[in-house]
Design a protein around this motif. Structure first.
Motif, PDB file in Angstrom:
ATOM      1  N   GLY A 212      -1.107  40.239  27.441  1.00 35.13           N
ATOM      2  CA  GLY A 212      -0.628  41.390  26.666  1.00 35.13           C
ATOM      3  C   GLY A 212       0.305  42.260  27.505  1.00 35.13           C
ATOM      4  N   TRP A 213      -0.091  42.521  28.767  1.00 38.23           N
ATOM      5  CA  TRP A 213       0.747  43.347  29.661  1.00 38.23           C
ATOM      6  C   TRP A 213       2.130  42.717  29.783  1.00 38.23           C
ATOM      7  N   LEU A 214       2.132  41.414  30.055  1.00 41.01           N
ATOM      8  CA  LEU A 214       3.416  40.714  30.277  1.00 41.01           C
ATOM      9  C   LEU A 214       4.245  40.699  28.994  1.00 41.01           C
ATOM     10  N   ASP A 215       3.566  40.522  27.853  1.00 37.91           N
ATOM     11  CA  ASP A 215       4.315  40.439  26.597  1.00 37.91           C
ATOM     12  C   ASP A 215       4.937  41.790  26.219  1.00 37.91           C
ATOM     13  N   ILE A 216       4.245  42.866  26.559  1.00 41.12           N
ATOM     14  CA  ILE A 216       4.813  44.198  26.273  1.00 41.12           C
ATOM     15  C   ILE A 216       6.082  44.413  27.114  1.00 41.12           C
ATOM     16  N   HIS A 217       6.023  43.992  28.368  1.00 43.10           N
ATOM     17  CA  HIS A 217       7.234  44.125  29.202  1.00 43.10           C
ATOM     18  C   HIS A 217       8.339  43.190  28.700  1.00 43.10           C
ATOM     19  N   ARG A 218       7.942  41.976  28.266  1.00 42.52           N
ATOM     20  CA  ARG A 218       8.946  41.049  27.695  1.00 42.52           C
ATOM     21  C   ARG A 218       9.622  41.694  26.481  1.00 42.52           C
ATOM     22  N   THR A 219       8.809  42.320  25.626  1.00 41.85           N
ATOM     23  CA  THR A 219       9.341  42.960  24.413  1.00 41.85           C
ATOM     24  C   THR A 219      10.354  44.047  24.780  1.00 41.85           C
ATOM     25  N   ALA A 220       9.990  44.849  25.782  1.00 41.07           N
ATOM     26  CA  ALA A 220      10.920  45.911  26.210  1.00 41.07           C
ATOM     27  C   ALA A 220      12.216  45.292  26.738  1.00 41.07           C
ATOM     28  N   HIS A 221      12.077  44.264  27.561  1.00 33.20           N
ATOM     29  CA  HIS A 221      13.275  43.640  28.154  1.00 33.20           C
ATOM     30  C   HIS A 221      14.185  43.080  27.054  1.00 33.20           C
ATOM     31  N   LEU A 222      13.555  42.454  26.039  1.00 39.54           N
ATOM     32  CA  LEU A 222      14.375  41.854  24.986  1.00 39.54           C
ATOM     33  C   LEU A 222      15.109  42.912  24.158  1.00 39.54           C
ATOM     34  N   LEU A 223      14.575  44.135  24.198  1.00 43.63           N
ATOM     35  CA  LEU A 223      15.266  45.239  23.506  1.00 43.63           C
ATOM     36  C   LEU A 223      16.283  45.929  24.423  1.00 43.63           C
ATOM     37  N   GLY A 224      16.470  45.351  25.614  1.00 41.60           N
ATOM     38  CA  GLY A 224      17.483  45.901  26.525  1.00 41.60           C
ATOM     39  C   GLY A 224      16.966  46.984  27.448  1.00 41.60           C
ATOM     40  N   MET A 225      15.629  47.171  27.479  1.00 41.33           N
ATOM     41  CA  MET A 225      15.081  48.197  28.374  1.00 41.33           C
ATOM     42  C   MET A 225      14.656  47.534  29.683  1.00 41.33           C
ATOM     43  N   HIS A 226      14.710  48.302  30.767  1.00 40.29           N
ATOM     44  CA  HIS A 226      14.202  47.793  32.044  1.00 40.29           C
ATOM     45  C   HIS A 226      12.781  48.297  32.275  1.00 40.29           C
ATOM     46  N   SER A 227      12.123  47.670  33.228  1.00 39.06           N
ATOM     47  CA  SER A 227      10.777  48.144  33.553  1.00 39.06           C
ATOM     48  C   SER A 227      10.451  47.803  35.003  1.00 39.06           C
ATOM     49  N   ASN A 228       9.328  48.343  35.470  1.00 39.85           N
ATOM     50  CA  ASN A 228       8.808  48.039  36.805  1.00 39.85           C
ATOM     51  C   ASN A 228       7.506  47.271  36.666  1.00 39.85           C
ATOM     52  N   ALA A 229       7.020  46.745  37.780  1.00 40.19           N
ATOM     53  CA  ALA A 229       5.722  46.056  37.766  1.00 40.19           C
ATOM     54  C   ALA A 229       4.938  46.463  39.003  1.00 40.19           C
ATOM     55  N   THR A 230       3.633  46.647  38.821  1.00 41.89           N
ATOM     56  CA  THR A 230       2.777  47.006  39.962  1.00 41.89           C
ATOM     57  C   THR A 230       1.750  45.906  40.209  1.00 41.89           C
ATOM     58  N   MET A 231       1.045  46.038  41.327  1.00 42.18           N
ATOM     59  CA  MET A 231      -0.116  45.178  41.604  1.00 42.18           C
ATOM     60  C   MET A 231      -1.102  46.032  42.406  1.00 42.18           C
ATOM     61  N   LEU A 232      -2.299  46.163  41.872  1.00 46.98           N
ATOM     62  CA  LEU A 232      -3.335  46.912  42.587  1.00 46.98           C
ATOM     63  C   LEU A 232      -4.026  45.934  43.540  1.00 46.98           C
ATOM     64  N   PHE A 233      -3.929  46.211  44.841  1.00 46.32           N
ATOM     65  CA  PHE A 233      -4.471  45.245  45.814  1.00 46.32           C
ATOM     66  C   PHE A 233      -5.432  45.934  46.792  1.00 46.32           C
ATOM     67  N   GLY A 234      -6.219  45.077  47.488  1.00 48.24           N
ATOM     68  CA  GLY A 234      -7.097  45.617  48.521  1.00 48.24           C
ATOM     69  C   GLY A 234      -8.448  46.038  47.972  1.00 48.24           C
ATOM     70  N   HIS A 235      -8.936  45.337  46.946  1.00 49.27           N
ATOM     71  CA  HIS A 235     -10.289  45.645  46.420  1.00 49.27           C
ATOM     72  C   HIS A 235     -11.119  44.366  46.429  1.00 49.27           C
ATOM     73  N   ILE A 236     -11.354  43.735  45.263  1.00 53.21           N
ATOM     74  CA  ILE A 236     -12.192  42.525  45.275  1.00 53.21           C
ATOM     75  C   ILE A 236     -11.363  41.253  45.085  1.00 53.21           C
ATOM     76  N   GLU A 237     -10.046  41.434  45.053  1.00 53.08           N
ATOM     77  CA  GLU A 237      -9.193  40.248  44.878  1.00 53.08           C
ATOM     78  C   GLU A 237      -8.929  39.588  46.229  1.00 53.08           C
ATOM     79  N   ASN A 238      -8.403  38.361  46.196  1.00 53.53           N
ATOM     80  CA  ASN A 238      -8.029  37.711  47.458  1.00 53.53           C
ATOM     81  C   ASN A 238      -6.540  37.353  47.432  1.00 53.53           C
TER      82      ASN A 238
END
Ligand code: V47
Ligand code: SF4
Length: 377
Positions: A212-238
């Motif tokens: 869903g997150w990716l598709d919302i950004h795809r939708t914005a991009h297809l409408l000509g809008m730009h966006s940023n992307a984050t990644m929350l790191f340093g918790h329980i992920e590897n």
């Protein structure tokens, strides 16, 4: 020394694992590395080596330039229907806990407070309040644009948007078009957290999923809008989860070319349900910035968000692939001060931000949200 000589010197350094060396050679030849190769580097390459590779890429793309902008934040509410375990900021809607809720007029007044100041962007992001629906924000956007048409509005994470669209029973395309017509110019990168389903389920299971997150950004991009992307790191992920996360972003970027900037966000453990987890070391943080610069070959910019990292670490990151320092912010966000960041009152004057960049030998360039150059310092 010419760039190519430097590259071959590094690639032939003695004492480096042969597989690491062959992956670095591939990077130096401008070939894309695979997820397995990315993971191998994360696990086996030293911080100093990753830093020098990331710095070369950064300098090839941007030379010595480090960008910043003049912006401020509006946080409409900290009341939220979701219950992300890492969040120190929100007050749960279901428990009717105390929180703030700004009216449209109060938010427009915040914009008016910047009249005659050379601010170029307002960043609007907050909790997900069921009473603040898409039509509430449509009116807010229209009123801000009416008052100050030149101000770029970067607003709403995919989490907020997903909730607004579903509640209004609008498709993502319909919802996004409505907000775009009202004045929304681009999307910030929040809410991405970590895309891996199992980890996401454990830390923020009740909000929009990775697709869903990716598709919302795809939708914005297809409408000509730009966006940023984050990644929350340093918790329980590897490391594998971090590479998978970046892989999904790299794939979407190949498709749409709509992302401007990747922002790794270090987990801060103050006053949240994950406080028992120790925060990552500076070495891990710098490694993650460097890997982001190396892996995301199709992302123009890597940003260090200084209110979260602290000023010294943000300066250090400029040697590990980072070429953007976000903005002056003007003490207008509480997200990180509530999560235990060093920056309790995040605010820098333009001179202070420029000096921070110059102190480490970089050239400070003020940009607008879309990276058009406003002024070189
Ligand atoms: O999605 C919340 C993060 C994000 C914590 O696009 C935490 O220019 C660490 O996305 N420790 C919101 N991180 C902020 C954000 C952002 C910030 C600056 C610039 C841009 C941009 C985007 O903050 C959330 C979440 O990942 N967050 N709590 C915490 N305890
Ligand atoms: Fe709500 Fe965002 Fe906090 Fe999650 S991170 S609880 S969505 S404000």
């Amino acid at each position: 020394m010419a760039l190519n000589e430097e590259i071959s010197t590094t690639a032939s350094l003695p004492g480096i694992n042969a597989d690491v060396k062959s992956i670095i050679k591939k990077i130096d030849e401008n070939s894309r590395i695979t997820p397995d190769e990315g993971l191998f580097l994360f696990e086996h390459a030293s911080l100093s080596l990753l830093g020098s590779v990331a710095n070369r890429i950064r300098e090839k793309k941007h030379g010595n330039t480090t960008y910043f902008n003049r912006n401020f934040h509006i946080e409409p509410t900290n009341v939220c229907v979701f219950s992300c375990k890492f969040c120190s900021y929100s007050r749960l809607y279901s428990k009717r806990e105390e929180g703030w809720e700004l009216s449209i007029d109060e938010m427009v007044d915040k914009v008016k407070a910047y009249d005659n100041k050379p601010i170029t962007e307002v960043h609007i992001v907050g909790g997900v309040h069921p009473k603040m629906d898409i039509y509430f924000f449509e009116e807010l956007l229209k009123k801000i644009k009416l008052h100050r048409p030149d101000l770029h509005i970067k607003g709403f994470t995919a989490v907020e948007l997903d909730y607004m669209f579903r509640k209004a029973k609008l498709s993502r395309h319909e919802g996004m078009s409505l907000l775009q017509k009202a004045g929304l110019d681009s999307l910030p990168g929040g809410g991405a957290e970590i895309f891996d389903e199992e980890i996401r389920q454990q830390i923020s299971g009740d909000k929009v999923d990775a697709d869903g997150w990716l598709d919302i950004h795809r939708t914005a991009h297809l409408l000509g809008m730009h966006s940023n992307a984050t990644m929350l790191f340093g918790h329980i992920e590897n490391y594998e989860h971090r590479i998978q996360h970046m892989e999904r972003l790299r794939t979407l970027q190949d498709e749409t070319k709509g992302f401007n900037t990747f922002i790794p966000l270090k987990f801060r453990n103050h006053d949240n349900e994950m406080s028992h987890i120790a925060e990552s070391s500076s070495i891990e943080d710098m490694k993650t910035y460097a890997m982001a610069r190396i892996y995301l070959d199709n992302f123009p910019h890597i940003k260090a968000y200084w209110p979260m990292l602290g000023r010294e670490q943000a300066q250090l990151s400029l040697s590990f692939g980072v070429n953007d320092m976000d903005g002056t912010i003007d003490d207008s966000t509480k997200i990180y001060s509530m999560a235990g960041s060093e920056e309790q009152n995040p605010s820098l004057t333009t001179d202070e931000l420029v000096n921070m960049i110059k102190q480490v030998g970089r050239e400070a360039v003020e940009r607008d949200t879309l990276y058009n150059v406003i002024k070189k310092y």
